[in-house]
Design an enzyme around this catalytic site. Structure first.
Site, PDB file in Angstrom:
ATOM      1  N   GLU A 106     -10.945  -4.394   9.582  1.00 55.08           N
ATOM      2  CA  GLU A 106      -9.645  -4.576   8.936  1.00 55.08           C
ATOM      3  C   GLU A 106      -9.705  -5.768   7.983  1.00 55.08           C
ATOM      4  OE1 GLU A 106      -6.447  -4.195  11.922  1.00 55.08           O
ATOM      5  OE2 GLU A 106      -5.321  -5.656  10.744  1.00 55.08           O
ATOM      6  N   ASP A 108      -6.849  -8.022   5.969  1.00 49.64           N
ATOM      7  CA  ASP A 108      -5.387  -8.149   5.996  1.00 49.64           C
ATOM      8  C   ASP A 108      -4.796  -9.150   5.036  1.00 49.64           C
ATOM      9  OD1 ASP A 108      -5.227  -6.598   8.287  1.00 49.64           O
ATOM     10  OD2 ASP A 108      -5.278  -8.319   9.630  1.00 49.64           O
ATOM     11  N   GLU A 110      -0.832 -10.519   5.058  1.00 49.74           N
ATOM     12  CA  GLU A 110       0.485 -10.394   5.693  1.00 49.74           C
ATOM     13  C   GLU A 110       1.386 -11.464   5.110  1.00 49.74           C
ATOM     14  OE1 GLU A 110       0.348  -8.494  10.062  1.00 49.74           O
ATOM     15  OE2 GLU A 110      -0.314 -10.572   9.979  1.00 49.74           O
TER      16      GLU A 110
END
Ligand SMILES: *[C@@H]1O[C@H](CO)[C@@H](O)[C@H](O)[C@H]1NC(C)=O
Length: 280
Positions: A106, A108, A110
């Site tokens: 993953e 990311d 955010e």
């Protein structure tokens, strides 16, 4: 006067559209209908402007999300986002690449909302084979709710670069030679979701989401994906695999002035010693 002015700007607009269309032909430039599925949140997720604009919203009942139809194994992924404006404390807009399963990889972004006038936190992380814990967090040098800004991921077998408006904010190098797993075998999809995380996102749940301000809405446009196995991309500064001198300077500028958390300097968290990739 007004008529002439409008006619003139219409011509300009048409020219602009033509130039835009022809400049897109090399790379794959996006249409949300073609490239994404709205996956949850019912009509809180919407595509409009003939596929050029997407919005996610969050209310007390539910958030919403979408995912790419395609999977990618290495590439450069660009998207422009305009984040939830006003009092967005407690909301999280996640925008990431991920593979499936318990040993998933993953990459990311955010975005942790904040009360009006206080800065968003941009949280980044990299998971390899199911293991994350490689957080770096940043403030931004602009208000991400006023306009669209681009957030990009360059993912090659050698490194992952996180970019904001084409400025690299984070470089995660392949450190397999030091025994650190690196995402390079599992294709990933692009995901985004807007959800409520007022139990942790506001410094451990300090500030609660103000539901009188709901629905909260974030906007997306200008998605672009270029796949490349060798790290060469037509619209990046990276004709080579390493960052050029200017990009390295920009990266240092961001890391020095806007980084607010780095797992690589969190000695309290790693009393037995920092992760090996941090000692590079
Ligand atoms: C919100 O604003 C406060 C005060 O400026 C800041 O300390 C914090 O890092 C910001 N972000 C979040 C998610 O709390």
């Amino acid at each position: 006067m007004a008529f002439y002015y409008n006619g003139f700007s219409l011509v300009l607009l048409n020219l602009g559209v033509l130039v835009f269309l022809s400049s897109c032909m090399g790379a794959h430039s996006g249409n949300f209908f073609q490239d994404f599925d709205l996956t949850w949140g019912g009509n809180r997720a919407k595509i409009f402007d003939r596929g050029q604009l997407l919005s996610l919203s969050l209310d007390k009942v539910s958030g919403s999300g979408f995912q790419s139809k395609k999977e990618y194994l290495f590439g450069r992924i660009d998207m422009q986002l305009k984040l939830v404006a006003g009092n967005s404390a407690g909301t999280v807009t996640a925008y990431y690449l991920s593979s499936q399963g318990p040993t998933h990889d993953e990459i990311d972004f955010e975005f942790l909302g904040n009360v009006t006038g206080q800065p968003y936190i941009l949280h980044t992380n990299v998971y390899a084979q199911g293991k994350g814990g490689r957080e770096q967090q940043f403030y931004l040098w602009f208000d991400p709710t006023k306009n669209f800004h681009s957030y990009s991921i360059i993912w090659t077998a050698q490194h992952i670069v996180f970019l904001v408006d084409n400025t690299p904010i984070r470089l995660f190098k392949n450190a397999e030679s030091l025994g650190v797993p690196y995402p390079k075998n599992q294709p990933m999809r692009i995901y985004s979701s807007l959800w409520n995380a007022d139990d942790w996102a506001t410094r451990g749940g300090l500030v609660k989401t103000d539901w009188t301000k709901a629905p909260f809405t974030a906007y997306y446009r200008n998605f672009n994906a270029q796949t490349s196995t060798n790290g060469k991309f037509s619209n990046g500064a990276w004709q080579n695999e390493e960052l050029d001198a200017y990009s390295r300077r920009r990266l240092r500028w961001v890391q020095k002035n806007f980084m607010i958390y780095n797992y690589c300097t969190d000695y309290k968290r790693f009393p037995q010693g920092l992760p090996p990739e941090c000692r590079q």
